[in-house]
Scaffold this active site. Sequence first.
Site, PDB file in Angstrom:
ATOM      1  N   SER A 241       0.849  -1.185   0.000  1.00  0.00           N
ATOM      2  CA  SER A 241       0.000   0.000   0.000  1.00  0.00           C
ATOM      3  C   SER A 241       0.889   1.241   0.000  1.00  0.00           C
ATOM      4  CB  SER A 241      -0.915   0.019   1.224  1.00  0.00           C
ATOM      5  OG  SER A 241      -0.148   0.328   2.373  1.00  0.00           O
ATOM      6  N   LYS A 242       0.236   2.366  -0.146  1.00  0.00           N
ATOM      7  CA  LYS A 242       0.937   3.646  -0.292  1.00  0.00           C
ATOM      8  C   LYS A 242       1.926   3.889   0.861  1.00  0.00           C
ATOM      9  CE  LYS A 242       1.692   6.888  -2.902  1.00  0.00           C
ATOM     10  NZ  LYS A 242       2.301   6.609  -4.174  1.00  0.00           N
ATOM     11  N   ARG A 243       1.581   3.372   2.058  1.00  0.00           N
ATOM     12  CA  ARG A 243       2.485   3.683   3.178  1.00  0.00           C
ATOM     13  C   ARG A 243       3.833   2.968   3.046  1.00  0.00           C
ATOM     14  NH1 ARG A 243       1.989  -0.794   6.654  1.00  0.00           N
ATOM     15  NH2 ARG A 243       0.307  -1.989   5.740  1.00  0.00           N
TER      16      ARG A 243
END
Length: 466
Positions: A241-243
């Site tokens: 994911s983006k994190r």
Amino acid sequence: MTGHVVTRFAPSPTGYLHIGGGRTALFNWLFARGRGGKFLLRIEDTDRERSTPEATAAILRGLEWLGLDWDGDVISQFERRDRHAEVAHAMLARGTAYKCFSTREEIEAFRAEAEAKGSYAVFQSPWRDADPATYPDRPFAIRMKAPREGETVIDDQVQGRVVIKNETLDDMIVLRSDGTPTYMLAVVVDDHDMGVTHVIRGDDHLVNAARQQMIYDAMDWSVPVWAHIPLIHGPDGKKLSKRHGALGVEEYQVMGYPAAGMRNYLTRLGWAHGDAEFFTSEQAMEWFDLKGIGRAPARLDFKKLENLCGQHIAASDDAALLHELEAYLAVANLPALSEHQRGLMLAGMSSLKERAKTFPELLEKARYILTTRPVARDEAAEKALDPVSRGILASLTPRLRNASWTKEDLEAILTGTAAEHGLGFGKLAAPLRAALAGRTVSPSVYDMMLVIGQDETIARLEDAAA
Ligand code: GLU
């Protein structure tokens, strides 16, 4: 199979090229290219609401940056909709599909009743075996007459033998009542018509493979070889994911990773060939096979990515590397090189490319080339230019004026000067670096002096001594 391999990458144009999509494309490209086969590109733009031309353009840019060239024209799935409808009607004619007149309300009522009874809510259309004489005069969908008993076996090159009970699959719609094909039909028709022999894609499509295989069977078409690859996870083993950092292929380009390093890294992400880590795309083409794809999700590892990128930068041809650096400057919105700077960069490239893992790191090393007088200095450089050092630099310039500007000559002058002042060469190198690059960490002083030349070197030393 050799010599007749056709693979494809079939992205839906709903956003940028995801790193997982980039890897899927890469695997298909390697597999085809290594076997003298074809690698095709199909844009799955049937979802008119979510598909955009901007997303298609971004996907093509991402592929181009990665160096994944495809054969022939880009195929639009949407433009093939008439052909998809034709196949749905051919299925009708073969008796492997039927007209279903059930309304949405009837289907919902069926499901509600099945759920209330606690049975599995697979819709069973009353029109499956209906007598055409009883057909009403209203719109119909075309449904596949899926086998209700037995199992569908996907012989997957990565996942192994995957068995799906047919009773869990409904008679899926292949052509909607408005005449538009469903995604499941479109994929099969396109892959068949494009002659695709190997479908290599994310394992989120594994369940679709069972339904798709039924359509192949219904048309008596040969089923492609399936290879469903595990998704990419973050360094912590969780779904990407983006994190976890950048997800888009183009973001990696903007961060300054070289394409060859990115290809090498993505190839190793979920595929292995012995203990090979650093390799060229030519080697990857030769080695790549479906057997080497692991069954467990691969984890992103930025350290490894940087390490491989550094090795690819060091191994690059100087002119090619400069060319790629200039492309990086453009996408990163940095000033383009002047003709003069280009010449100096090329002259200095053999030392610049050592130990630079990314283009920003290479540019940092090239600061002595790209800067102009007066050279801006950081704190450490200011410190290195104490009064004693400035004096030494001042005494150095007349000697440099008479130098022949070869490495040997410069070496003799600099080591001689250091010795006269009772200094080790390192003590002299720090103020020289500070004067020439504005930093105490830089390429070797000889490299810098040879690249920027006599006049510029002397001018910078005079600036620093003043
Ligand atoms: N369009 C699908 C996707 O973007 C891929 C379909 C396929 O590879 O069969 O996930």
